[in-house]
Scaffold this motif. Structure first.
Motif, mmCIF file in Angstrom:
data_model
loop_
_atom_site.group_PDB
_atom_site.id
_atom_site.type_symbol
_atom_site.label_atom_id
_atom_site.label_comp_id
_atom_site.label_asym_id
_atom_site.label_seq_id
_atom_site.Cartn_x
_atom_site.Cartn_y
_atom_site.Cartn_z
ATOM 1 N N UNK A 122 0.830 -1.219 0.000
ATOM 2 C CA UNK A 122 0.000 0.000 0.000
ATOM 3 C C UNK A 122 0.854 1.253 0.000
ATOM 4 N N UNK A 123 0.253 2.401 -0.355
ATOM 5 C CA UNK A 123 1.032 3.633 -0.457
ATOM 6 C C UNK A 123 1.447 4.201 0.905
ATOM 7 N N UNK A 124 0.659 3.922 1.968
ATOM 8 C CA UNK A 124 0.976 4.534 3.275
ATOM 9 C C UNK A 124 2.017 3.691 4.003
ATOM 10 N N UNK A 125 2.930 4.326 4.749
ATOM 11 C CA UNK A 125 3.917 3.557 5.515
ATOM 12 C C UNK A 125 3.223 2.649 6.542
ATOM 13 N N UNK A 126 3.919 1.565 6.924
ATOM 14 C CA UNK A 126 3.282 0.544 7.772
ATOM 15 C C UNK A 126 2.844 1.111 9.128
ATOM 16 N N UNK A 127 3.692 1.960 9.742
ATOM 17 C CA UNK A 127 3.300 2.467 11.068
ATOM 18 C C UNK A 127 2.036 3.299 10.979
ATOM 19 N N UNK A 128 1.875 3.994 9.822
ATOM 20 C CA UNK A 128 0.677 4.818 9.616
ATOM 21 C C UNK A 128 -0.560 3.913 9.443
ATOM 22 N N UNK A 129 -0.378 2.815 8.725
ATOM 23 C CA UNK A 129 -1.501 1.885 8.518
ATOM 24 C C UNK A 129 -1.953 1.286 9.851
ATOM 25 N N UNK A 130 -0.982 0.912 10.689
ATOM 26 C CA UNK A 130 -1.335 0.302 11.983
ATOM 27 C C UNK A 130 -2.087 1.328 12.831
ATOM 28 N N UNK A 131 -1.554 2.528 12.860
ATOM 29 C CA UNK A 131 -2.202 3.617 13.610
ATOM 30 C C UNK A 131 -3.640 3.799 13.132
#
Ligand SMILES: Cc1ncc(COP(=O)(O)O)c(C=O)c1O
Length: 473
Positions: free
Chosen positions: A11-20
């Motif tokens: 996905x385009x968003x970084x992983x930490x952002x997705x988890x958040x």
């Protein structure tokens, strides 16, 4: 333990952002309830196959925003003190389509849509483009003056001070420019800088109009003024425009305000004679009315010197003089000004302050230099010659192609003219023949004439003007 959230590695968003985002959405939709335990960062990292730093970054953000809390020794939980009023709803029920519409203020319901400008299309000649020709604007000088302000890094330019009247140097430069070129009588203290004359009119409406007040406007009038006064709840009293300007004899018995474009009536292009101006001033004096003089393109007069402003004819009747740099420089600059009777300066300055504090200071400072060093007046002189020639070519082409089947209205002035065709056919065929033209109908409160059009020539080359009228003919 089952993984409660999913992430998309590609996905385009970084992983930490997705988890958040996953946790945040889950908490807001109550999929995760207050007090629910979250996996430790070590477990989450293992379950999702990500680094522990990534998991920690997401948890830190959630913690900082109050979605989760940690208890030393026992783990991480969904915050227990999320308020009870927190919407207990599913994600589907939180869809914006599920809510009832927000009630607008009376002002909000009265706002009319902006008139749509036709988008330039290949092969179409636009006779409706309300802009000056910027091809000849002295951009190298403008760039130099802006850069000079930037180099100075002066606190006065980087801040906006504590009053909304505008940059003092610009107020001074405008006051002396108006005295020289428009016979406006004022001191710099009477000048208030705004974001174009549209904001000048908006501030007039805010400070002077209560819902239900009678406001006399020209009929036809500049649509932007009519819509704005109506939005503020004014009772509009349209007054016909004759060949010598607004028909003073037809003014209503009372009105709080009268809005006029005496130098070059918009849209019909006629000038208000001295006799009519004096009559208007006398009418305002006996009625206790305020005159708003919108002098939007008075710099362009082709058969003699520009007519002096109405403002300079009286000090005993309140005249608010409105001017703009949109037509003599470029509209995106968004700088204009009001010249106010002394007792109105304070309320107008307060209204500007409440609206947006101040217009952009860097441009104001550069513009003050542009005027002081004579560049503005030089540019106007050059453009006046250019527009004069374009207007002559337009009138000549219209006369050649339409003869008596067209009436050309207004004086030799401004950046547009109005034509009345004997039949509506040219308009019906214009698009098909690659010409875009605007009807004056929206400017009228009363019934508009059947085939009256605005032709804006300022931004068109001489060739384009000839070609457009040949196509129309
Ligand atoms: C008569 C008149 N007044 C005021 C305006 C507003 O111009 P600005 O806000 O760009 O100064 C216009 C713009 O078309 C106009 O035609």
């Amino acid at each position: 333990m089952r993984v409660p959230i999913v992430v998309d590695r590609r996905g385009p968003a970084p992983l930490h952002r997705q988890i958040y985002e996953e946790w945040r959405r889950g908490i807001l939709s109550t999929r995760f309830a207050p007090g629910d335990r979250l996996p430790s960062t070590r477990d989450l990292a293992a379950m999702l196959g990500i680094s522990r730093t990534t998991a920690t970054a997401a948890y830190d953000q959630l913690m900082a925003e109050g979605y989760i809390e940690s208890e030393r020794g026992s783990g991480t939980f969904v915050s227990r003190d999320l308020p009870d009023v927190h919407p207990r709803m599913t994600r589907a029920a939180d869809d914006s389509s599920a809510r009832s519409p927000v009630r607008l203020s009376k002002y909000g319901t009265r706002l009319e849509p902006a008139s749509v400008r036709p988008t330039p299309a290949a092969g179409i000649i636009h006779l409706s483009n309300p802009v000056p020709d910027v091809a000849d604007f002295p951009f190298p000088i403008w760039r130099r003056l802006l850069a000079r302000q930037l180099r100075r890094v002066a606190p006065a330019t980087l801040d906006y001070g504590s009053h909304g009247a505008g940059h003092d140097g610009l107020r001074q430069a405008i006051a002396s420019y108006l005295a020289r070129s428009r016979a406006v009588r004022c001191t710099p203290d009477q000048v208030v800088i705004v974001n174009g004359s549209q904001q000048a009119l908006d501030v007039c409406a805010r400070v002077l109009i209560d819902a239900g007040d009678d406001v006399a406007i020209e009929d036809p009038a500049y649509l932007g003024a009519r819509q704005l006064f109506a939005a503020h709840g004014a009772r509009l009293r349209p007054v016909p425009v004759l060949t010598d300007g607004l028909s003073v004899a037809a003014l209503p018995g009372k009105a709080r305000l009268v809005y006029v474009t005496p130098s070059h009536q918009f849209p019909l292009g006629v000038s208000m004679t001295l006799a009519r101006r004096l009559e208007l001033i006398a009418w305002a004096r006996t009625r206790g009315a305020v005159i708003i003089e919108d002098d939007y393109d008075s710099e362009y007069r082709y058969d003699g010197a520009p007519l002096p402003a109405l403002q300079g004819l009286t000090a005993s009747v309140p005249v608010i003089y409105v001017g703009t740099f949109s037509n003599v420089m470029f509209p995106g600059l968004r700088l204009g000004y009001l010249v106010l009777p002394p007792d109105l300066v304070e309320p107008f300055t307060r209204a500007k302050w409440h609206a947006d504090r101040h217009s952009a200071t860097l441009e104001q400072a550069a513009l003050a230099d542009f005027i002081r060093e004579g560049h503005l007046e030089r540019h106007i002189r050059r453009m006046r010659r250019r527009y004069k020639r374009r207007r002559e070519i337009l009138v000549d082409a219209l006369t050649r192609h339409f003869g008596r089947r067209v009436a050309i209205l207004g004086d030799a002035a401004g950046m547009h003219l109005v034509v009345r065709f004997a039949s509506p056919r040219p308009f019906a065929q214009a698009r098909r023949n690659g010409v875009e033209m605007t009807s004056t109908a929206p400017c009228y409160v009363g019934a508009p004439p059947p085939a009256e059009f605005l032709i804006r020539f300022s931004a068109l080359s001489e060739r384009a003007i000839r070609e457009a009228i040949t196509r129309l003919g």
